[in-house]
Design an enzyme around this catalytic site. Structure first.
Site, PDB file in Angstrom:
ATOM      1  N   CYS A 285      -6.168   4.653   1.952  1.00  0.00           N
ATOM      2  CA  CYS A 285      -5.898   3.358   1.317  1.00  0.00           C
ATOM      3  C   CYS A 285      -7.182   2.672   0.864  1.00  0.00           C
ATOM      4  CB  CYS A 285      -5.102   2.469   2.254  1.00  0.00           C
ATOM      5  SG  CYS A 285      -6.022   1.974   3.725  1.00  0.00           S
TER       6      CYS A 285
ATOM      7  N   GLN B 219       0.827  -1.199   0.000  1.00  0.00           N
ATOM      8  CA  GLN B 219       0.000   0.000   0.000  1.00  0.00           C
ATOM      9  C   GLN B 219       0.870   1.261   0.000  1.00  0.00           C
ATOM     10  OE1 GLN B 219      -3.615   0.298   0.168  1.00  0.00           O
ATOM     11  NE2 GLN B 219      -2.973   2.342  -0.432  1.00  0.00           N
TER      12      GLN B 219
HETATM   13  N1   CP Z   1      -6.234  -0.866   0.591  1.00  0.00           N
HETATM   14  C1   CP Z   1      -6.404  -2.203   0.578  1.00  0.00           C
HETATM   15  O1   CP Z   1      -5.500  -2.981   0.889  1.00  0.00           O
HETATM   16  O2   CP Z   1      -7.629  -2.596   0.137  1.00  0.00           O
HETATM   17  P1   CP Z   1      -8.247  -4.063   0.217  1.00  0.00           P
HETATM   18  O3   CP Z   1      -8.468  -4.393   1.647  1.00  0.00           O
HETATM   19  O4   CP Z   1      -9.521  -3.952  -0.568  1.00  0.00           O
HETATM   20  O5   CP Z   1      -7.285  -5.018  -0.428  1.00  0.00           O
HETATM   21  N1  NVA Z   2      -5.957  -0.443   8.435  1.00  0.00           N
HETATM   22  C1  NVA Z   2      -6.874  -1.149   7.562  1.00  0.00           C
HETATM   23  C2  NVA Z   2      -6.369  -1.145   6.163  1.00  0.00           C
HETATM   24  C3  NVA Z   2      -7.266  -1.833   5.175  1.00  0.00           C
HETATM   25  C4  NVA Z   2      -6.686  -1.883   3.799  1.00  0.00           C
HETATM   26  C5  NVA Z   2      -7.065  -2.563   8.081  1.00  0.00           C
HETATM   27  O1  NVA Z   2      -6.080  -3.197   8.479  1.00  0.00           O
HETATM   28  O2  NVA Z   2      -8.202  -3.045   8.089  1.00  0.00           O
END
Ligand code: CP
Ligand code: NVA
Length: 301
Positions: free
Chosen positions: A260, A133
């Site tokens: 993200c 990410q």
């Molecule tokens: N940002 C991210 O990792 O998205 P997902 O959880 O959809 O893969």
């Molecule tokens: N911090 C979040 C990011 C998701 C892409 C999680 O770990 O759920």
């Protein structure tokens, strides 16, 4: 370069820049319709112990675009989900596939998989890190702002996996990183240890102090996957940490906003700010594809 891409702490600035720059190059070739079958005939196993939209789709499409074959492996359907050890899973998969991407809970589990698999392992998110990410995020910042050096990144919210990886990468690449979080939500101790004594790292309580003159404002959900039971407490603890137009007015003109995704609009970011910066946020999502192709090429070719 290491065998595996598990956390940003394992790489130096030159290596991180190489990945970002290759991502930018592959993106430009992709836009021109140039095919680059750099992983022809190779297979990537994708283990998911948590949900995903972007990571799964961008790795699968990326692998196809590189001429390789992605294999989605839901841990619920594997013996791993019934208690087969990560060590044995690693040794078996290494006999079949050419690389493994894994999304899991503990970072230590992913590190163990990498230790036992003599093929490259890529971290697709753990409780402690989200390195793919952050490569996409910094590739996006580079596209918008040019050189990363000297830019101020303000992270508003939880010192979570995304924050951990962002902080380390930003510091390694010469950016200033200021986190604004409530007490008790600071980054992982290994990150704090890395940042210790660095004048370009700061933790503040007031979001306004972090956002002031920022070139990039980043936020993420307050309740990450696996923390659902803490949701009520977190909603309460993070009140006041909303990224909205009032906060963004303090940032530098032309400041970009990153998330993200998935986003909880109205919690960590207002609907208005999200939509005003949607182009940057979805460029960031797109860049997962390009930068992960760069990571696969670097580690699997
Ligand atoms: N940002 C991210 O990792 O998205 P997902 O959880 O959809 O893969
Ligand atoms: N911090 C979040 C990011 C998701 C892409 C999680 O770990 O759920």
């Amino acid at each position: 370069m290491k065998k595996d891409f598990l956390k940003i702490l394992d790489f130096n600035a030159e290596e991180l820049n190489e990945i970002i720059d290759l991502g930018i190059e592959l993106k430009s070739q992709n836009k021109k319709g140039i095919k680059h079958h750099l992983l022809e005939g190779k297979t990537l196993g994708l283990i998911f112990e948590k949900s995903s939209t972007r990571t799964r789709v961008s790795f699968e499409v990326g692998m196809y675009q590189l001429g390789g074959y992605p294999m989605f492996l839901s841990s619920n359907d594997m013996q791993l989900g019934r208690g087969e050890s990560i060590q044995d899973t690693a040794r078996v998969l290494a006999r079949y596939v050419d690389g493994i991407m894994i999304r899991s809970f503990e970072q230590s589990k992913v590190e163990l998989l990498a230790e036992y698999a003599d093929i490259p392992v890529i971290n697709g998110l753990t409780n402690e890190a989200h390195p793919c990410q952050i490569m996409a995020d910094l590739m996006t910042v580079k596209e918008y702002k040019g050189d990363l050096k000297g830019l101020k990144a303000a992270f508003i919210g939880d010192g979570n996996n995304v924050c951990n990886s962002y902080a380390v990468a930003a510091l390694k690449l010469g950016m200033e990183f200021v986190l604004s979080c409530p007490e008790g939500y600071e980054p992982h101790p290994a990150v704090l240890d890395f940042a210790k004594g660095k004048t370009n790292f700061k933790i503040v309580r007031k979001p306004e102090e972090a956002a002031k003159n920022a070139d990039v404002v980043i936020t993420d959900v307050w309740t990450s996957m696996g923390q659902e039971l803490e949701q009520k407490k977190r909603l309460n603890d993070f009140s006041g940490y909303l990224v909205d137009e009032k906060l963004l007015a303090l940032a530098k003109p032309g400041c970009i906003v990153q998330h993200c995704l998935p986003a909880h609009k109205g919690e960590e970011i207002s609907e208005e700010s999200f939509e005003k910066h949607a182009i940057e946020i979805f460029d960031e999502a797109e860049n997962r594809l390009h930068v992960q192709k760069a990571i696969m090429v670097k580690f699997m070719k």
